[in-house]
Design a protein around this motif. Structure first.
Motif, PDB file in Angstrom:
ATOM      1  N   ILE A 186       0.876  -1.183   0.000  1.00  0.00           N
ATOM      2  CA  ILE A 186       0.000   0.000   0.000  1.00  0.00           C
ATOM      3  C   ILE A 186       0.907   1.225   0.000  1.00  0.00           C
ATOM      4  CG2 ILE A 186      -1.906   1.178   1.158  1.00  0.00           C
ATOM      5  CD1 ILE A 186      -2.535  -1.764   0.414  1.00  0.00           C
ATOM      6  N   TYR A 244      -0.840  -0.446  -4.546  1.00  0.00           N
ATOM      7  CA  TYR A 244      -2.005   0.449  -4.634  1.00  0.00           C
ATOM      8  C   TYR A 244      -1.577   1.821  -4.161  1.00  0.00           C
ATOM      9  CZ  TYR A 244      -4.825  -3.627  -5.474  1.00  0.00           C
ATOM     10  OH  TYR A 244      -5.345  -4.756  -6.036  1.00  0.00           O
ATOM     11  N   GLU A 245      -1.788   2.831  -4.996  1.00  0.00           N
ATOM     12  CA  GLU A 245      -1.332   4.184  -4.688  1.00  0.00           C
ATOM     13  C   GLU A 245      -2.502   5.158  -4.765  1.00  0.00           C
ATOM     14  OE1 GLU A 245       1.346   6.012  -3.613  1.00  0.00           O
ATOM     15  OE2 GLU A 245       0.121   7.780  -4.046  1.00  0.00           O
ATOM     16  N   ALA A 262      17.570  15.371   1.237  1.00  0.00           N
ATOM     17  CA  ALA A 262      18.998  15.075   1.359  1.00  0.00           C
ATOM     18  C   ALA A 262      19.183  13.563   1.403  1.00  0.00           C
ATOM     19  CB  ALA A 262      19.555  15.708   2.629  1.00  0.00           C
ATOM     20  N   ASP A 307       2.504   3.483   3.237  1.00  0.00           N
ATOM     21  CA  ASP A 307       1.606   4.595   2.909  1.00  0.00           C
ATOM     22  C   ASP A 307       1.822   5.816   3.799  1.00  0.00           C
ATOM     23  OD1 ASP A 307       0.584   2.918   4.878  1.00  0.00           O
ATOM     24  OD2 ASP A 307      -1.503   3.201   4.332  1.00  0.00           O
ATOM     25  N   GLY A 308       3.063   5.990   4.260  1.00  0.00           N
ATOM     26  CA  GLY A 308       3.459   7.249   4.868  1.00  0.00           C
ATOM     27  C   GLY A 308       2.942   7.485   6.285  1.00  0.00           C
ATOM     28  N   ALA A 320      -3.062   4.516   6.372  1.00  0.00           N
ATOM     29  CA  ALA A 320      -4.391   3.934   6.566  1.00  0.00           C
ATOM     30  C   ALA A 320      -4.271   2.466   6.960  1.00  0.00           C
ATOM     31  CB  ALA A 320      -5.203   4.066   5.280  1.00  0.00           C
ATOM     32  N   GLU A 355       7.290  25.647   2.637  1.00  0.00           N
ATOM     33  CA  GLU A 355       8.272  25.542   1.553  1.00  0.00           C
ATOM     34  C   GLU A 355       8.117  26.684   0.557  1.00  0.00           C
ATOM     35  OE1 GLU A 355       7.213  21.536   0.869  1.00  0.00           O
ATOM     36  OE2 GLU A 355       9.034  20.726   1.765  1.00  0.00           O
ATOM     37  N   GLN A 372      16.971  12.212   7.462  1.00  0.00           N
ATOM     38  CA  GLN A 372      17.187  10.762   7.431  1.00  0.00           C
ATOM     39  C   GLN A 372      15.914   9.942   7.284  1.00  0.00           C
ATOM     40  OE1 GLN A 372      19.841   9.131   7.075  1.00  0.00           O
ATOM     41  NE2 GLN A 372      21.510  10.469   7.654  1.00  0.00           N
ATOM     42  N   ALA A 376      13.935   4.881   5.645  1.00  0.00           N
ATOM     43  CA  ALA A 376      12.900   4.087   4.967  1.00  0.00           C
ATOM     44  C   ALA A 376      13.546   3.159   3.926  1.00  0.00           C
ATOM     45  CB  ALA A 376      11.890   5.022   4.290  1.00  0.00           C
TER      46      ALA A 376
HETATM   47  P1  FAD Z   1       5.897   8.763   1.658  1.00  0.00           P
HETATM   48  O1  FAD Z   1       7.024   9.332   0.894  1.00  0.00           O
HETATM   49  O2  FAD Z   1       5.010   9.696   2.410  1.00  0.00           O
HETATM   50  O3  FAD Z   1       5.027   7.901   0.646  1.00  0.00           O
HETATM   51  C1  FAD Z   1       3.761   7.384   1.002  1.00  0.00           C
HETATM   52  C2  FAD Z   1       3.007   7.046  -0.266  1.00  0.00           C
HETATM   53  O4  FAD Z   1       1.795   6.414   0.083  1.00  0.00           O
HETATM   54  C3  FAD Z   1       2.644   8.276  -1.089  1.00  0.00           C
HETATM   55  O5  FAD Z   1       2.884   8.027  -2.448  1.00  0.00           O
HETATM   56  C4  FAD Z   1       1.154   8.468  -0.791  1.00  0.00           C
HETATM   57  O6  FAD Z   1       0.453   9.094  -1.839  1.00  0.00           O
HETATM   58  C5  FAD Z   1       0.711   7.040  -0.591  1.00  0.00           C
HETATM   59  N1  FAD Z   1      -0.467   6.911   0.273  1.00  0.00           N
HETATM   60  C6  FAD Z   1      -0.760   7.610   1.395  1.00  0.00           C
HETATM   61  N2  FAD Z   1      -1.915   7.178   1.936  1.00  0.00           N
HETATM   62  C7  FAD Z   1      -2.366   6.186   1.130  1.00  0.00           C
HETATM   63  C8  FAD Z   1      -3.509   5.339   1.170  1.00  0.00           C
HETATM   64  N3  FAD Z   1      -4.427   5.458   2.141  1.00  0.00           N
HETATM   65  N4  FAD Z   1      -3.666   4.415   0.188  1.00  0.00           N
HETATM   66  C9  FAD Z   1      -2.739   4.305  -0.819  1.00  0.00           C
HETATM   67  N5  FAD Z   1      -1.641   5.086  -0.906  1.00  0.00           N
HETATM   68  C10 FAD Z   1      -1.431   6.009   0.072  1.00  0.00           C
HETATM   69  N6  FAD Z   1      14.085  12.507   4.529  1.00  0.00           N
HETATM   70  C11 FAD Z   1      15.379  12.401   4.152  1.00  0.00           C
HETATM   71  O7  FAD Z   1      15.933  11.293   4.141  1.00  0.00           O
HETATM   72  N7  FAD Z   1      16.100  13.508   3.772  1.00  0.00           N
HETATM   73  C12 FAD Z   1      15.551  14.761   3.807  1.00  0.00           C
HETATM   74  O8  FAD Z   1      16.228  15.747   3.485  1.00  0.00           O
HETATM   75  C13 FAD Z   1      14.188  14.907   4.220  1.00  0.00           C
HETATM   76  N8  FAD Z   1      13.621  16.126   4.258  1.00  0.00           N
HETATM   77  C14 FAD Z   1      12.308  16.245   4.637  1.00  0.00           C
HETATM   78  C15 FAD Z   1      11.750  17.516   4.716  1.00  0.00           C
HETATM   79  C16 FAD Z   1      10.430  17.669   5.144  1.00  0.00           C
HETATM   80  C17 FAD Z   1       9.844  19.070   5.234  1.00  0.00           C
HETATM   81  C18 FAD Z   1       9.669  16.520   5.488  1.00  0.00           C
HETATM   82  C19 FAD Z   1       8.246  16.671   5.971  1.00  0.00           C
HETATM   83  C20 FAD Z   1      10.230  15.251   5.416  1.00  0.00           C
HETATM   84  C21 FAD Z   1      11.562  15.098   5.001  1.00  0.00           C
HETATM   85  N9  FAD Z   1      12.167  13.833   4.934  1.00  0.00           N
HETATM   86  C22 FAD Z   1      13.483  13.712   4.567  1.00  0.00           C
HETATM   87  C23 FAD Z   1      11.417  12.612   5.295  1.00  0.00           C
HETATM   88  C24 FAD Z   1      10.923  11.888   4.055  1.00  0.00           C
HETATM   89  O9  FAD Z   1      10.102  12.756   3.293  1.00  0.00           O
HETATM   90  C25 FAD Z   1      10.115  10.657   4.460  1.00  0.00           C
HETATM   91  O10 FAD Z   1      10.788   9.957   5.472  1.00  0.00           O
HETATM   92  C26 FAD Z   1       9.902   9.738   3.271  1.00  0.00           C
HETATM   93  O11 FAD Z   1       9.126  10.389   2.293  1.00  0.00           O
HETATM   94  C27 FAD Z   1       9.225   8.443   3.722  1.00  0.00           C
HETATM   95  O12 FAD Z   1       8.925   7.653   2.607  1.00  0.00           O
HETATM   96  P2  FAD Z   1       7.645   6.712   2.636  1.00  0.00           P
HETATM   97  O13 FAD Z   1       7.642   6.029   1.320  1.00  0.00           O
HETATM   98  O14 FAD Z   1       7.639   5.924   3.892  1.00  0.00           O
HETATM   99  O15 FAD Z   1       6.411   7.720   2.735  1.00  0.00           O
END
Ligand code: FAD
Length: 386
Positions: free
Chosen positions: A12, A35-36, A55, A167-168, A172, A196, A317, A322
Motif C-alpha cells: 500500500i 495500490y497508490e 537530502a 503509505d506514509g 491507513a 516551503e 534521514q 525508509a
Molecule cells: P511517503 O514518501 O510519504 O510515501 C507514502 C506514499 O503512500 C505516497 O505516495 C502516498 O500518496 C501514498 N499513500 C498515502 N496514503 C495512502 C492510502 N491510504 N492508500 C494508498 N496510498 C497512500 N528525509 C530524508 O531522508 N532527507 C531529507 O532531506 C528529508 N527532508 C524532509 C523535509 C520535510 C519538510 C519533510 C516533511 C520530510 C523530510 N524527509 C526527509 C522525510 C521523508 O520525506 C520521508 O521519510 C519519506 O518520504 C518516507 O517515505 P515513505 O515512502 O515511507 O512515505
C-alpha cells in the motif's frame, strides 16, 4: 478481484519506500502489486509545480546500490559539500561535512526520484494501481476497500496475500491494524511547523547562490534552509514555532512574511520573488515523531518507512531510514520461509535503529537552528575533527 499466490505481496503506497521495496522484492521473484492514492506521476503532475527535494546520505545510497538503482538516481543528484551558514550580518561561511568530497550528502528531487523508482519497479515486474486510496481493511474476511478520489467510487479487493504498509506518516493500513489489535501508537507533534518556498534560477539558468551546499539561516528558535535542485532552483524551507513571536500564529499574510524575511533573513529575501503568493497559497506542514510498540501483525501485515516511524526532518534521514527498511525486509523475507517470522525479524532489527535516528533528528533541530551559529560550538567541532 482476488489477489493470491504463495509468493505474492501487496504494497500500500507507491511513494519512496513502496517503489524501492517493489524493485527489491520483484527482483527476488515475488509477485508485487501496489495500490497508490495518487495518479501516476509519470503521466500527471501529482504535486504542485514547485520542486521539493531531500537530502540523500550514505545509508540511503547504500540501499539504492543494493537495489541496483544507484546510478539512475545519482545522475540527477546535486552534491552538498557542507552547510553554508548565513549569519544575520556578514558573509556566509561553508562548514564542510567532512575532510573532502568523499564525505558529502546529496540533494535529490522527490518527484524525479519517485518516478525513477516507479519506472524501475514496473520494469522489474511490479504491477501498479493508481488512484486507489486504502480506506479500510477487514483482515478476517480478507477484504480491503479502496477509494478513487476522482469520483469517490469504492473498490473492494479480496486479498490472500500479506499487506505491506508503505503509505506514509498518516498510514491507513496502520489505522486498520491498530483497530484490529492496538500497536501502541504514540505521536508527539513538535511545536514548530514548516513552509516551503523557492529560489528560482538566475538569468543564465544557473544557481543564484552556491549550488553545492545546504544553506542554513540559523536564528535561535527558528531557521530557514535551502537545498539545490539540478534545474538551478533551491527549495527553501522555513521552520517556525506555532505560537509566540514570531510564529505561524502571527505571520499570516504574505506581507507579514516579507517583513519577517526583511528582518531575519535579509540576504534570502531578494532571492525569493514569489514569497508573498507562495506564503499565502500553502498552509504550514506539521512535524512530529511516530512511536509504535509493534510494526507487524503476524503474517497479515507489516509497516515500513514513515508508516512505522515518521520523524522530524532535521537529520535528513526519514527517506534514508525508509530505504534501509526496504533492504532489511527484502532480506528477512528471503531468509524466512514463514512470513510472520520474516516480519518479526525485520521489526527486531529495524526498530532500535529507527528509534535512534528519530532521537538524533530531534537533537539535530537544536544544533541546526542554534549551535551552527555558535562560535563555541564551532570551536568544539574543530577540536573534535583535529
Ligand atoms: P511517503 O514518501 O510519504 O510515501 C507514502 C506514499 O503512500 C505516497 O505516495 C502516498 O500518496 C501514498 N499513500 C498515502 N496514503 C495512502 C492510502 N491510504 N492508500 C494508498 N496510498 C497512500 N528525509 C530524508 O531522508 N532527507 C531529507 O532531506 C528529508 N527532508 C524532509 C523535509 C520535510 C519538510 C519533510 C516533511 C520530510 C523530510 N524527509 C526527509 C522525510 C521523508 O520525506 C520521508 O521519510 C519519506 O518520504 C518516507 O517515505 P515513505 O515512502 O515511507 O512515505
Amino acid at each position: 478481484m482476488t489477489i493470491s499466490s504463495p509468493r505474492s505481496l501487496t504494497i500500500i503506497g507507491a511513494g519512496l519506500a513502496g517503489s524501492l521495496l517493489a524493485i527489491l522484492l520483484s527482483r527476488q521473484g515475488w509477485r508485487i502489486t501496489l495500490y497508490e492514492r495518487r495518479g501516476d506521476p509519470r503521466i500527471a503532475d501529482y504535486e504542485s509545480g514547485r520542486s521539493i527535494n531531500l537530502a540523500l546520505a550514505e545509508r540511503g545510497r547504500n540501499a539504492l546500490r543494493q537495489a541496483g538503482v544507484e546510478d539512475a538516481v545519482m545522475a540527477k543528484a546535486v552534491m552538498m559539500r557542507g552547510r553554508m551558514v548565513h549569519p544575520r550580518s556578514g558573509e556566509p561561511e561553508l562548514q564542510r561535512y567532512g575532510r573532502d568530497d568523499s564525505e558529502v550528502i546529496w540533494s535529490v528531487h522527490r518527484k524525479d526520484l519517485n518516478t525513477t523508482l516507479l519506472q524501475l519497479a514496473e520494469e522489474a515486474g511490479a504491477r501498479f494501481h493508481f488512484h486507489r486510496r486504502l480506506h479500510t481493511v477487514d483482515f478476517d474476511a480478507g477484504y480491503a476497500r479502496f477509494i478513487d478520489d476522482r469520483d469517490d467510487q469504492a473498490h473492494d479487493i479480496h486479498f490472500t496475500t500479506p499487506l505491506i504498509g508503505a503509505d506514509g506518516a498518516g498510514s491507513a493500513l496502520r489505522a486498520a491494524m491498530n483497530r484490529k489489535s492496538p500497536l501502541g501508537e504514540r505521536i508527539e507533534f513538535l511545536d514548530h511547523s514548516y513552509k516551503e518556498l523557492e529560489i528560482p534560477p538566475g538569468a543564465d539558468g544557473g544557481f543564484l547562490i552556491e549550488g553545492n551546499a545546504l544553506h542554513i539561516w540559523p536564528r535561535g528558535k527558528y531557521m530557514c534552509i535551502a537545498l539545490p535542485n539540478d534545474e538551478g532552483t533551491f527549495t527553501v524551507t522555513l521552520f517556525l514555532p506555532n505560537q509566540g513571536e514570531p510564529s505561524f500564529a502571527n505571520v499570516r499574510t504574505g506581507a507579514e512574511a516579507e517583513a519577517l524575511f526583511q528582518r531575519e533573513f535579509a540576504d534570502a529575501l531578494p532571492l525569493i520573488p514569489n514569497l508573498r503568493s507562495d506564503w499565502e497559497q500553502h498552509p504550514p506542514g506539521l512535524l512530529g515523531t511516530l512511536y509504535l510498540d509493534r510494526w507487524h501483525q503476524g503474517s497479515k501485515a507489516v509497516l515500513v518507512g514513515d508508516a512505522a516511524h515518521a520523524m522530524v526532518p532535521f537529520h535528513g534521514q526519514g527517506m534514508n531510514c525508509a530505504f534501509e527498511d526496504c533492504v532489511v525486509l527484502a532480506r528477512t523475507l528471503a531468509e524466512h520461509e514463514d512470513t510472520a517470522q520474516a516480519f518479526a525479524a525485520f521489526e527486531r532489527e529495524r526498530q532500535p535503529n529507527a528509534a535512534a535516528i528519530q532521537q538524533m533528528a530531534l537533537d539535530n533541530y537544536l544544533e541546526m537552528r542554534d549551535h551552527v551559529a555558535d562560535p563555541a560550538f564551532l570551536l568544539q567541532r574543530e577540536l573534535e575533527h583535529a
